[in-house]
Design a protein around this motif. Structure first.
Motif, PDB file in Angstrom:
ATOM      1  N   ALA A 220       0.844  -1.298   0.081  1.00 38.91           N
ATOM      2  CA  ALA A 220      -0.227  -0.077   0.074  1.00 38.91           C
ATOM      3  C   ALA A 220       0.996   1.303   0.021  1.00 38.91           C
ATOM      4  CB  ALA A 220      -0.789  -0.075   1.229  1.00 38.91           C
ATOM      5  N   SER A 221       1.765   1.187   0.851  1.00 37.07           N
ATOM      6  CA  SER A 221       2.740   2.744   0.805  1.00 37.07           C
ATOM      7  C   SER A 221       3.031   2.805  -0.393  1.00 37.07           C
ATOM      8  CB  SER A 221       3.956   2.257   1.772  1.00 37.07           C
ATOM      9  OG  SER A 221       4.776   1.122   1.659  1.00 37.07           O
ATOM     10  N   ARG A 222       3.770   1.842  -1.140  1.00 36.31           N
ATOM     11  CA  ARG A 222       4.291   2.119  -2.432  1.00 36.31           C
ATOM     12  C   ARG A 222       3.575   2.678  -3.536  1.00 36.31           C
ATOM     13  NH1 ARG A 222       7.566  -2.651  -4.478  1.00 36.31           N
ATOM     14  NH2 ARG A 222       6.241  -3.990  -3.331  1.00 36.31           N
ATOM     15  N   LEU A 223       2.179   1.958  -3.444  1.00 36.56           N
ATOM     16  CA  LEU A 223       1.221   2.265  -4.173  1.00 36.56           C
ATOM     17  C   LEU A 223       0.496   3.600  -4.095  1.00 36.56           C
ATOM     18  CD1 LEU A 223      -0.661   1.194  -6.422  1.00 36.56           C
ATOM     19  CD2 LEU A 223      -2.368   0.535  -4.535  1.00 36.56           C
ATOM     20  N   THR A 224       0.640   4.142  -2.695  1.00 33.36           N
ATOM     21  CA  THR A 224       0.212   5.432  -2.471  1.00 33.36           C
ATOM     22  C   THR A 224       1.286   6.535  -3.201  1.00 33.36           C
ATOM     23  OG1 THR A 224      -0.895   4.819  -0.393  1.00 33.36           O
ATOM     24  CG2 THR A 224      -0.403   6.955  -0.719  1.00 33.36           C
ATOM     25  N   ARG A 228       0.363   9.206  -5.872  1.00 32.75           N
ATOM     26  CA  ARG A 228       0.530  10.723  -5.722  1.00 32.75           C
ATOM     27  C   ARG A 228       1.103  11.475  -6.825  1.00 32.75           C
ATOM     28  NH1 ARG A 228       2.100  10.673   0.748  1.00 32.75           N
ATOM     29  NH2 ARG A 228      -0.209  10.331   1.688  1.00 32.75           N
ATOM     30  N   VAL A 229       2.205  10.762  -7.285  1.00 31.66           N
ATOM     31  CA  VAL A 229       3.064  11.210  -8.563  1.00 31.66           C
ATOM     32  C   VAL A 229       2.100  11.496  -9.906  1.00 31.66           C
ATOM     33  CG1 VAL A 229       4.969  10.662 -10.004  1.00 31.66           C
ATOM     34  CG2 VAL A 229       5.162  10.210  -7.581  1.00 31.66           C
ATOM     35  N   MET A 230       1.251  10.397  -9.865  1.00 35.26           N
ATOM     36  CA  MET A 230       0.330  10.477 -11.007  1.00 35.26           C
ATOM     37  C   MET A 230      -0.626  11.634 -10.750  1.00 35.26           C
ATOM     38  SD  MET A 230      -0.862   6.509 -11.740  1.00 35.26           S
ATOM     39  CE  MET A 230      -1.911   7.060 -12.643  1.00 35.26           C
ATOM     40  N   ALA A 231      -1.049  11.963  -9.424  1.00 37.49           N
ATOM     41  CA  ALA A 231      -1.993  12.994  -9.333  1.00 37.49           C
ATOM     42  C   ALA A 231      -1.415  14.400  -9.654  1.00 37.49           C
ATOM     43  CB  ALA A 231      -2.539  12.850  -7.940  1.00 37.49           C
ATOM     44  N   ALA A 248       5.240   6.618 -13.702  1.00 35.75           N
ATOM     45  CA  ALA A 248       4.406   6.401 -12.328  1.00 35.75           C
ATOM     46  C   ALA A 248       3.074   5.480 -12.844  1.00 35.75           C
ATOM     47  CB  ALA A 248       3.966   7.498 -11.513  1.00 35.75           C
ATOM     48  N   LYS A 249       2.515   5.744 -13.835  1.00 37.86           N
ATOM     49  CA  LYS A 249       1.635   4.849 -14.327  1.00 37.86           C
ATOM     50  C   LYS A 249       1.838   3.452 -14.535  1.00 37.86           C
ATOM     51  CE  LYS A 249      -2.378   4.609 -17.567  1.00 37.86           C
ATOM     52  NZ  LYS A 249      -2.921   5.245 -18.955  1.00 37.86           N
ATOM     53  N   LEU A 255       2.693  -2.838  -9.966  1.00 44.36           N
ATOM     54  CA  LEU A 255       2.779  -3.353  -8.523  1.00 44.36           C
ATOM     55  C   LEU A 255       1.279  -4.013  -8.331  1.00 44.36           C
ATOM     56  CD1 LEU A 255       3.865  -3.265  -5.796  1.00 44.36           C
ATOM     57  CD2 LEU A 255       2.577  -0.988  -5.517  1.00 44.36           C
ATOM     58  N   HIS A 256       0.214  -3.588  -9.044  1.00 43.51           N
ATOM     59  CA  HIS A 256      -1.168  -4.146  -9.118  1.00 43.51           C
ATOM     60  C   HIS A 256      -1.094  -5.844  -9.515  1.00 43.51           C
ATOM     61  CE1 HIS A 256      -3.972  -1.255  -7.567  1.00 43.51           C
ATOM     62  NE2 HIS A 256      -3.634  -0.270  -8.413  1.00 43.51           N
TER      63      HIS A 256
END
Length: 397
Positions: A220-224, A228-231, A248-249, A255-256
């Motif tokens: 979860a931490s890496r995904l977050t 954030r970079v994508m946002a 980042a995408k 990761l998914h």
């Protein structure tokens, strides 16, 4: 990876090594197939507006007409294009059947939609006359040659093949072959399985309980961070994303994919162990889709109950074990020892079941697992007098 499709066949999936020339040819073939799909959608909408029929026969006729008039379509093979029309016809027929049956909107299969160029992932289906295997390579109609990474041998000759690309840009091939049962020696043991969230699966034997693996929670931490970079770098509408956004995408998708594979690996290893050691399985026919709209959505998704249940049914079918799917109604309210039913449903916070009739007290999920055995008619020791008039039990297909 092997999956059974419920029709006496199994799918064997392999990674592909695709050259630049083959990649260009595959993408060009997919562009032609995507155009035909979108044309079918347009014809379907027009037929609906004018109250006309739009069955596979008319779409086949349409394909013949557009191929004769469009030189670009003739450059590609007709096999994947014809198969695409069959897939479209099946999808449309299923949607119309659900509408006619007046199913609730949430249960209906939607009508086929347009495939957008930048969103739809390539997928080509070929029947036996559209491909061949020679010297370990896959030859598709149209002169496309692909190198297959043979992680294991095919058990039989494939009847059809699907070539597709995932969200990371990796190419795969999926062969459909006749399913071959691999029976295991009898053990004389049975097991009841109840699904949950605190533990993904609780069984009548502590040895086979499947704890919550938390694969998604660990990532979860890496995904977050990636999200954030994508946002921060999200491009405006109509503009291409920057290099940092695309990177980042891709990392998010990677990761998914890793988490999904970890869940599948955990599920298959556990299912193999359960099926190997038991002749019959009483499995709760739990459908966790409704949890996606609850406060438990994230944890339920990480528990991967649906994927684990599917892996268990497929493994049982593969090895000739009896898999009984038990309706989940009132399984937490019935006593596995005397069959009495509680007057009120137990709140989720109450993890111990105490029968008001016989006084037996046991962990809530363990009691539910024993109820599965009783309802499946497997009669575990000490549970012979269980409630016989419970909801229906069905055999896994």
């Amino acid at each position: 990876m092997t999956t059974a499709d419920g029709t006496g066949h199994a799918r064997y999936t392999y990674r592909l090594r695709v050259s630049s020339a083959a990649r260009t040819a595959l993408e060009a073939e997919w562009a032609r197939c995507r155009w035909i799909w979108n044309e079918c959608v347009a014809r379907s909408k027009k037929a609906h507006a004018e109250d006309e029929k739009c069955g596979p026969a008319r779409l086949d006729k349409m394909l013949t007409e557009v191929r004769s008039a469009n030189a670009l379509l003739c450059e590609g093979s007709s096999v994947p294009q014809q198969q695409l029309i069959r897939d479209f016809g099946k999808a449309r027929a299923k949607a119309l059947k659900d509408i006619k049956a007046r199913l609730p909107m949430r249960q209906r299969a939607g009508m086929p939609k347009y495939k957008k160029k930048r969103e739809a992932l390539p997928s080509l289906n070929c029947t036996k006359r559209g491909f061949r295997l020679k010297d370990g390579r896959l030859h598709l109609a149209g002169g496309i040659r692909l190198t297959v990474v043979w992680s294991r041998d095919l058990p039989a000759g494939p009847s059809s093949v699907r070539v597709y690309r995932d969200s990371l840009g990796h190419w795969y091939v999926s062969f459909v072959v006749p399913a071959q049962a691999q029976p295991l020696p009898e053990t004389g043991r049975v097991i009841g399985i109840d699904w949950g969230v605190k533990e993904t699966a609780t069984t009548t034997s502590d040895t086979y309980d499947l704890p919550y693996a938390e694969h998604g929670k660990k990532a979860a931490s890496r995904l977050t961070h990636y999200q954030r970079v994508m946002a921060l770098r999200k491009p405006k509408k109509g503009q291409a994303g920057s290099k940092g956004y695309r990177q980042a995408k891709r990392r998010t998708a990677k990761l998914h994919k890793k988490v999904a594979r970890q869940r599948q690996d955990t599920a298959r290893k556990w299912a193999k162990r359960v099926v190997r050691d038991h002749d019959a399985l009483a499995v709760e026919d739990f459908r966790p889709k409704f949890l996606a709209k609850s406060s438990m959505a994230r944890k339920a998704a990480d528990a991967a109950i649906g994927a684990t249940k599917t892996a268990l049914i497929e493994m049982g079918r593969k090895h000739g074990r009896a898999v009984h799917l038990v309706h989940p109604a009132h399984t937490t309210m019935d006593c596995a020892h005397c069959g009495a039913r509680a007057k009120h449903a137990l709140p989720l916070g109450m993890r111990t079941y105490t029968c008001t009739t016989c006084g037996v007290s046991s962990p809530r999920d363990k009691n539910s697992a024993r109820v599965m055995l009783v309802r499946a008619g497997l009669n575990p020791a000490g549970a012979e007098s269980g409630r016989p008039d419970g909801p229906r039990v069905r055999q896994a297909a």
